[in-house]
Design a protein around this motif. Sequence first.
Motif, PDB file in Angstrom:
ATOM      1  N   THR A  54       0.861  -1.189   0.000  1.00 10.59           N
ATOM      2  CA  THR A  54       0.000   0.000   0.000  1.00 10.59           C
ATOM      3  C   THR A  54       0.893   1.232   0.000  1.00 10.59           C
ATOM      4  O   THR A  54       2.120   1.127   0.026  1.00 10.59           O
ATOM      5  CB  THR A  54      -0.901   0.047   1.242  1.00 10.59           C
ATOM      6  OG1 THR A  54      -0.101   0.436   2.364  1.00 10.59           O
ATOM      7  CG2 THR A  54      -1.575  -1.273   1.514  1.00 10.59           C
ATOM      8  N   VAL A  55       0.239   2.376   0.043  1.00  9.51           N
ATOM      9  CA  VAL A  55       0.949   3.659  -0.005  1.00  9.51           C
ATOM     10  C   VAL A  55       1.964   3.805   1.125  1.00  9.51           C
ATOM     11  O   VAL A  55       2.945   4.538   0.985  1.00  9.51           O
ATOM     12  CB  VAL A  55      -0.091   4.815   0.015  1.00  9.51           C
ATOM     13  CG1 VAL A  55      -0.778   4.926   1.369  1.00  9.51           C
ATOM     14  CG2 VAL A  55       0.508   6.135  -0.379  1.00  9.51           C
ATOM     15  N   PHE A  77      -1.904  -1.852  -4.039  1.00 11.19           N
ATOM     16  CA  PHE A  77      -3.273  -1.572  -3.578  1.00 11.19           C
ATOM     17  C   PHE A  77      -3.426  -0.061  -3.623  1.00 11.19           C
ATOM     18  O   PHE A  77      -3.073   0.649  -2.695  1.00 11.19           O
ATOM     19  CB  PHE A  77      -3.422  -2.107  -2.150  1.00 11.19           C
ATOM     20  CG  PHE A  77      -4.781  -1.961  -1.538  1.00 11.19           C
ATOM     21  CD1 PHE A  77      -5.758  -2.934  -1.715  1.00 11.19           C
ATOM     22  CD2 PHE A  77      -5.096  -0.865  -0.739  1.00 11.19           C
ATOM     23  CE1 PHE A  77      -7.007  -2.808  -1.117  1.00 11.19           C
ATOM     24  CE2 PHE A  77      -6.345  -0.734  -0.146  1.00 11.19           C
ATOM     25  CZ  PHE A  77      -7.302  -1.714  -0.342  1.00 11.19           C
ATOM     26  N   GLY A  78      -3.915   0.464  -4.750  1.00 11.69           N
ATOM     27  CA  GLY A  78      -4.021   1.909  -4.933  1.00 11.69           C
ATOM     28  C   GLY A  78      -3.758   2.247  -6.383  1.00 11.69           C
ATOM     29  O   GLY A  78      -3.077   1.485  -7.092  1.00 11.69           O
ATOM     30  N   VAL A  79      -4.312   3.369  -6.820  1.00 14.69           N
ATOM     31  CA  VAL A  79      -4.067   3.786  -8.205  1.00 14.69           C
ATOM     32  C   VAL A  79      -2.727   4.508  -8.315  1.00 14.69           C
ATOM     33  O   VAL A  79      -1.990   4.337  -9.273  1.00 14.69           O
ATOM     34  CB  VAL A  79      -5.239   4.641  -8.753  1.00 14.69           C
ATOM     35  CG1 VAL A  79      -5.370   5.984  -8.039  1.00 14.69           C
ATOM     36  CG2 VAL A  79      -5.107   4.855 -10.254  1.00 14.69           C
ATOM     37  N   GLY A  80      -2.398   5.305  -7.295  1.00  9.34           N
ATOM     38  CA  GLY A  80      -1.100   5.984  -7.267  1.00  9.34           C
ATOM     39  C   GLY A  80      -0.030   4.972  -6.901  1.00  9.34           C
ATOM     40  O   GLY A  80      -0.256   4.113  -6.048  1.00  9.34           O
ATOM     41  N   LEU A 103     -11.719   3.317  -7.546  1.00  5.52           N
ATOM     42  CA  LEU A 103     -11.725   4.326  -6.474  1.00  5.52           C
ATOM     43  C   LEU A 103     -12.040   5.726  -6.988  1.00  5.52           C
ATOM     44  O   LEU A 103     -12.003   6.697  -6.226  1.00  5.52           O
ATOM     45  CB  LEU A 103     -10.382   4.319  -5.730  1.00  5.52           C
ATOM     46  CG  LEU A 103      -9.106   4.309  -6.555  1.00  5.52           C
ATOM     47  CD1 LEU A 103      -8.856   5.605  -7.234  1.00  5.52           C
ATOM     48  CD2 LEU A 103      -7.942   3.884  -5.702  1.00  5.52           C
ATOM     49  N   ARG A 243      -1.573  13.825  -4.193  1.00  6.37           N
ATOM     50  CA  ARG A 243      -0.438  13.409  -3.374  1.00  6.37           C
ATOM     51  C   ARG A 243       0.173  14.643  -2.727  1.00  6.37           C
ATOM     52  O   ARG A 243       0.259  15.707  -3.355  1.00  6.37           O
ATOM     53  CB  ARG A 243       0.635  12.704  -4.230  1.00  6.37           C
ATOM     54  CG  ARG A 243       0.331  11.257  -4.552  1.00  6.37           C
ATOM     55  CD  ARG A 243       0.419  10.355  -3.318  1.00  6.37           C
ATOM     56  NE  ARG A 243       0.158   8.964  -3.631  1.00  6.37           N
ATOM     57  CZ  ARG A 243      -1.038   8.391  -3.587  1.00  6.37           C
ATOM     58  NH1 ARG A 243      -2.115   9.087  -3.259  1.00  6.37           N
ATOM     59  NH2 ARG A 243      -1.176   7.110  -3.864  1.00  6.37           N
ATOM     60  N   HIS A 290      -5.961  11.044   4.704  1.00  9.43           N
ATOM     61  CA  HIS A 290      -5.866  10.268   3.460  1.00  9.43           C
ATOM     62  C   HIS A 290      -7.055   9.302   3.324  1.00  9.43           C
ATOM     63  O   HIS A 290      -6.892   8.076   3.272  1.00  9.43           O
ATOM     64  CB  HIS A 290      -4.524   9.516   3.394  1.00  9.43           C
ATOM     65  CG  HIS A 290      -4.121   9.123   2.007  1.00  9.43           C
ATOM     66  ND1 HIS A 290      -2.817   9.088   1.575  1.00  9.43           N
ATOM     67  CD2 HIS A 290      -4.859   8.754   0.929  1.00  9.43           C
ATOM     68  CE1 HIS A 290      -2.766   8.702   0.313  1.00  9.43           C
ATOM     69  NE2 HIS A 290      -4.004   8.488  -0.099  1.00  9.43           N
ATOM     70  N   SER A 293     -10.142   7.101  -0.808  1.00  9.35           N
ATOM     71  CA  SER A 293     -10.803   5.863  -1.257  1.00  9.35           C
ATOM     72  C   SER A 293     -11.421   5.088  -0.101  1.00  9.35           C
ATOM     73  O   SER A 293     -11.805   3.924  -0.270  1.00  9.35           O
ATOM     74  CB  SER A 293      -9.786   4.971  -1.983  1.00  9.35           C
ATOM     75  OG  SER A 293      -8.752   4.595  -1.090  1.00  9.35           O
ATOM     76  N   ARG A 299     -12.764  -0.016  -0.826  1.00  6.10           N
ATOM     77  CA  ARG A 299     -11.590  -0.757  -0.358  1.00  6.10           C
ATOM     78  C   ARG A 299     -11.713  -2.251  -0.705  1.00  6.10           C
ATOM     79  O   ARG A 299     -10.711  -2.903  -0.998  1.00  6.10           O
ATOM     80  CB  ARG A 299     -11.373  -0.537   1.141  1.00  6.10           C
ATOM     81  CG  ARG A 299     -10.878   0.870   1.462  1.00  6.10           C
ATOM     82  CD  ARG A 299      -9.404   1.052   1.092  1.00  6.10           C
ATOM     83  NE  ARG A 299      -9.031   2.450   1.006  1.00  6.10           N
ATOM     84  CZ  ARG A 299      -8.701   3.235   2.041  1.00  6.10           C
ATOM     85  NH1 ARG A 299      -8.694   2.740   3.256  1.00  6.10           N
ATOM     86  NH2 ARG A 299      -8.381   4.485   1.834  1.00  6.10           N
TER      87      ARG A 299
HETATM   88  C1  8YV Z   1      -5.190   4.591  -1.111  1.00  2.57           C
HETATM   89  C2  8YV Z   1      -4.661   6.330  -2.909  1.00  2.57           C
HETATM   90  O1  8YV Z   1      -5.809   4.771   0.125  1.00  2.57           O
HETATM   91  O2  8YV Z   1      -5.129   4.833  -4.645  1.00  2.57           O
HETATM   92  C3  8YV Z   1      -4.457   5.760  -4.265  1.00  2.57           C
HETATM   93  O3  8YV Z   1      -3.589   6.272  -4.987  1.00  2.57           O
HETATM   94  O4  8YV Z   1      -4.079   7.302  -2.573  1.00  2.57           O
HETATM   95  C4  8YV Z   1      -5.636   5.733  -1.951  1.00  2.57           C
HETATM   96  O5  8YV Z   1      -6.742   5.288  -2.630  1.00  2.57           O
HETATM   97  C5  8YV Z   1      -3.770   4.301  -0.891  1.00  2.57           C
HETATM   98  O6  8YV Z   1      -2.943   4.571  -1.955  1.00  2.57           O
HETATM   99  C6  8YV Z   1      -3.660   2.847  -0.559  1.00  2.57           C
HETATM  100  O7  8YV Z   1      -2.431   2.298  -0.814  1.00  2.57           O
END
Ligand code: 8YV
Length: 324
Positions: A54-55, A77-80, A103, A243, A290, A293, A299
Amino acid sequence: MSARPVVVVTRRLPDAVHEALAREFDARLNPEDRPLTAEGLREAVRTADALLPTVTDKVTADVLSAEPRRLKLIANFGVGFNNIDVEAAKARGVAVSNTPDVLTDATADLAMTLLLMVARRTGEGERHVRGGQWTGWRPTHMLGTQVSGKTIGLIGMGRIARAVAQRAHHGFGMKVIFHDPYPPPPEVAAALGAEPRASVDDVLREADFVSLHCPATAETHHLMNRERFGRMRPGAFLINTARGDVVDEAGLVEALESGRLAGAGLDVFEKEPQVTQALVTMDNVVLLPHLGSATEETRVAMGMRAFENLRLFFAGEPLRDRVV
Ligand code: 8YV
């Protein structure tokens, strides 16, 4: 039967995602939700076929240099994915995937939440009532800024920005302008009531609310700096659900202290979970941890999307969401 792929899952995920992962893989889950150290991540590189980070997990070149390497896929787990050194992954032949689409709505909803909160002073109002300071209604009490009919400027016009445009224009009657070096086709923008501008500065000069929707890259690092805050309309607001790295927080504090900006709504920060202390003391700043999402539905969907990428990868099929 051949051994199932080992997948290290760095944080606790919703139960439905745990169940899917455990069904298909030798899933090393983290029900206690203890963040992995850099050494823990290096251990995963040596012992797992895939990592689901994750982030909060910094998958650096150093982490990826752990030998002997077993890791083949990082299913973020995340788009970024700025938590991952994707060039280092690519150089080592480690694939990377992310979780777009699922998300988009939740994050756009949160951007609008921040916009409304900061414009209508709702954080301040909440603190006022809970603090027992409310003495009764009066015509000039806690007046905010009207949202309907104002101009929102979107920096970046990807999926989330488009969903914000949809809400802002069709829901709140806002004028929508945007800048993106890779703009959507004109008919897509037109359907959202969104007008392109040639540069970030053109957006800043015109917008009452500036909402950030670009990825964190070397190019966008401190995109919003002192000079850029100086180009915003006096009394404008900044919204950030992208971000923290995109904003120079020291420059933002100056712009707020000088009164150049009327307020800011922030869901992300330069050094999460630390927040620049001056921001915490400002009543015209809304701070969220943060949560872009953070809905049950989203989630779960993010976890299932990461799961889908893992399943496809180990079935020898193309990743749905390949980053590199
Ligand atoms: C997440 C986010 O909570 O998806 C992304 O880029 O910033 C958030 O949706 C986070 O990155 C989970 O890893």
